[in-house]
Motif scaffolding. Structure first.
Motif, short mmCIF file in Angstrom:
data_model
loop_
_atom_site.label_atom_id
_atom_site.label_comp_id
_atom_site.label_asym_id
_atom_site.label_seq_id
_atom_site.Cartn_x
_atom_site.Cartn_y
_atom_site.Cartn_z
N VAL A 215 -5.86 4.09 0.15
CA VAL A 215 -5.72 3.51 -1.17
C VAL A 215 -5.37 2.03 -1.03
O VAL A 215 -4.64 1.64 -0.09
CB VAL A 215 -4.63 4.26 -1.98
CG1 VAL A 215 -3.29 4.22 -1.28
CG2 VAL A 215 -4.52 3.72 -3.40
N GLU A 216 -5.87 1.21 -1.92
CA GLU A 216 -5.62 -0.22 -1.88
C GLU A 216 -4.50 -0.59 -2.83
O GLU A 216 -4.39 -0.03 -3.93
CB GLU A 216 -6.89 -0.99 -2.25
CG GLU A 216 -8.06 -0.78 -1.30
CD GLU A 216 -9.29 -1.58 -1.71
OE1 GLU A 216 -9.27 -2.17 -2.82
OE2 GLU A 216 -10.26 -1.60 -0.95
N ILE A 217 -3.66 -1.55 -2.39
CA ILE A 217 -2.64 -2.14 -3.28
C ILE A 217 -2.77 -3.65 -3.19
O ILE A 217 -3.31 -4.19 -2.22
CB ILE A 217 -1.22 -1.69 -2.89
CG1 ILE A 217 -0.84 -2.20 -1.50
CG2 ILE A 217 -1.10 -0.16 -2.97
CD1 ILE A 217 0.61 -1.95 -1.13
N SER A 218 -2.29 -4.31 -4.19
CA SER A 218 -2.39 -5.77 -4.22
C SER A 218 -1.45 -6.39 -3.20
O SER A 218 -0.46 -5.77 -2.78
CB SER A 218 -2.09 -6.29 -5.62
OG SER A 218 -0.72 -6.10 -5.93
N TYR A 219 -1.73 -7.64 -2.81
CA TYR A 219 -0.87 -8.35 -1.87
C TYR A 219 0.50 -8.65 -2.48
O TYR A 219 1.47 -8.83 -1.75
CB TYR A 219 -1.55 -9.65 -1.43
CG TYR A 219 -2.46 -9.45 -0.24
CD1 TYR A 219 -1.96 -9.45 1.06
CD2 TYR A 219 -3.83 -9.26 -0.42
CE1 TYR A 219 -2.80 -9.27 2.14
CE2 TYR A 219 -4.68 -9.08 0.67
CZ TYR A 219 -4.15 -9.09 1.95
OH TYR A 219 -4.98 -8.90 3.03
N GLU A 220 0.61 -8.70 -3.81
CA GLU A 220 1.88 -8.95 -4.46
C GLU A 220 2.78 -7.72 -4.49
O GLU A 220 3.98 -7.82 -4.75
CB GLU A 220 1.67 -9.45 -5.89
CG GLU A 220 1.08 -10.85 -6.00
CD GLU A 220 -0.42 -10.88 -5.69
OE1 GLU A 220 -1.05 -9.80 -5.73
OE2 GLU A 220 -0.94 -11.99 -5.42
N SER A 257 -9.06 -8.72 -0.34
CA SER A 257 -8.41 -8.80 -1.65
C SER A 257 -7.37 -7.71 -1.87
O SER A 257 -6.90 -7.52 -2.97
CB SER A 257 -9.47 -8.69 -2.75
OG SER A 257 -10.20 -7.48 -2.62
N ALA A 258 -7.01 -6.95 -0.79
CA ALA A 258 -6.03 -5.87 -0.97
C ALA A 258 -5.47 -5.46 0.38
O ALA A 258 -6.07 -5.70 1.43
CB ALA A 258 -6.67 -4.68 -1.66
N ILE A 292 3.01 -0.39 -9.07
CA ILE A 292 2.21 -0.77 -7.91
C ILE A 292 0.76 -0.93 -8.37
O ILE A 292 0.15 0.01 -8.87
CB ILE A 292 2.28 0.30 -6.80
CG1 ILE A 292 3.72 0.55 -6.37
CG2 ILE A 292 1.42 -0.09 -5.61
CD1 ILE A 292 4.39 -0.63 -5.73
N VAL A 293 0.24 -2.14 -8.21
CA VAL A 293 -1.09 -2.46 -8.73
C VAL A 293 -2.16 -2.06 -7.71
O VAL A 293 -2.07 -2.42 -6.53
CB VAL A 293 -1.21 -3.97 -9.07
CG1 VAL A 293 -2.63 -4.30 -9.52
CG2 VAL A 293 -0.19 -4.36 -10.13
N ILE A 294 -3.14 -1.31 -8.19
CA ILE A 294 -4.33 -1.01 -7.39
C ILE A 294 -5.41 -1.99 -7.81
O ILE A 294 -5.95 -1.90 -8.93
CB ILE A 294 -4.81 0.44 -7.62
CG1 ILE A 294 -3.71 1.43 -7.21
CG2 ILE A 294 -6.09 0.71 -6.82
CD1 ILE A 294 -4.07 2.88 -7.47
#
Length: 307
Positions: A215-220, A257-258, A292-294
């Motif tokens: 699963v991808e999460i944002s760098y922030e 980007s993630a 948590i932003v995907i």
């Protein structure tokens, strides 16, 4: 009526017709009477042959019933000894071929065909069929190999891993073909020769499978917080197997980007897909609840104006 009597009768009739002015009938009458005599002589042979045909038909139907009984008896006997289901199906299929061949051979002999003639005919037909059906013999040999080495058994879910491959649950293993049932209940018939010469992935050979989800999460986003959420989801699920040391959550990749997180856990083979679908949904819901932003693919365009 013998030949002399026929000739005498014909001459009398012919002489009488000549007196009436009718000629040329004697020869036709002689042929009719001769045919009638020949037919009368052949009646016993015809009746005897007809009786043989009727008896052959009766023997065939009785023999078919006996063969069915023998196959059922063989199947029950092998089931009691807990023989593999695929071996049972293969043995029953081969038994039918052998028993029906013997039945037809005996019927042919009873109709007057000599044993040597039948044997020669079967030998010639066997050679011709063998040359014409080399692929069928390869399938037969492939079926034997599948039963000996047992890469799969009836009830296993397999994937034929090659070009134009197929997958499904093994329903039957017969002499020349193996029948699969796909997840949408399609019947797939695969030649045994093809299966024995291809790579087979047996999905259900073991009781457990390792499930991996990424699963991808944002760098922030907070990476440790996201990992803790994934750990908790794995611990709370009733069908994940093993202790915490076997439940692995890791940073798989720092993508463009993630940040890509991954998890691995053992699950029951029969519950693999339900667990995967349930965990995917749970991860989405928990990440949204915990902020948590995907991320999703997007493009930022900047426009610079010249003075």
């Amino acid at each position: 009526m013998d030949a002399a009597a026929v000739n005498e009768t014909v001459e009398k009739v012919d002489h009488g017709l000549e007196e009436l002015g009718i000629e040329g009938v004697g020869d036709d009458l002689r042929e009719i009477l001769n045919f009638k005599e020949y037919f009368a002589q052949q009646i016993p042979s015809i009746v005897g042959f007809g009786i043989k045909v009727i008896l052959a038909i009766v023997v065939f139907f009785v023999g078919r019933k006996l063969i069915q009984w023998c196959i059922r008896f063989l199947k029950r006997s092998m089931e009691k000894t807990k023989v593999d289901e695929g071996v049972i199906q293969f043995a029953c299929s081969a038994g039918k071929v052998v028993l029906y061949t013997m039945l037809i051979f005996n019927i042919a002999v009873s109709l007057g065909v000599t044993e040597s003639s039948v044997a020669a005919l079967l030998g010639t037909a066997g050679v011709a069929i063998g040359l014409a059906l080399q692929g069928g013999l390869a399938n037969l040999a492939g079926g034997v190999l599948l039963l000996v080495f047992k890469p799969f058994t009836v009830g296993d879910y397999i994937i034929q891993n090659q070009q134009n491959g197929c997958e499904g649950t093994v329903a039957r293993i017969e002499m020349c073909y193996t029948t699969l049932l796909s997840v949408d209940n399609k019947k797939i018939v695969v030649p045994n020769g093809t299966l024995s010469n291809s790579t087979i992935i047996n999905v259900t050979a073991k009781e457990t499978r390792k499930l991996e989800i990424k699963v991808e999460i944002s760098y922030e986003a907070n990476i440790q917080k996201a990992k803790d959420i994934l750990y908790k989801i794995l611990l709370d699920d009733p069908e994940t197997k093993g202790d915490e040391s076997e439940m692995v959550v890791f940073v798989d990749q720092l993508a463009d980007s993630a940040v890509i997180l991954g998890l691995r856990v053992w699950v029951p083979t029969e519950s693999y897909w339900p667990v995967k679908w349930r965990l995917n949904q749970k991860i989405k819901e928990e990440f949204e609840a915990q902020g948590i932003v995907i991320p999703y693919n997007q493009m930022d365009i900047y426009v610079h104006q010249k003075d």
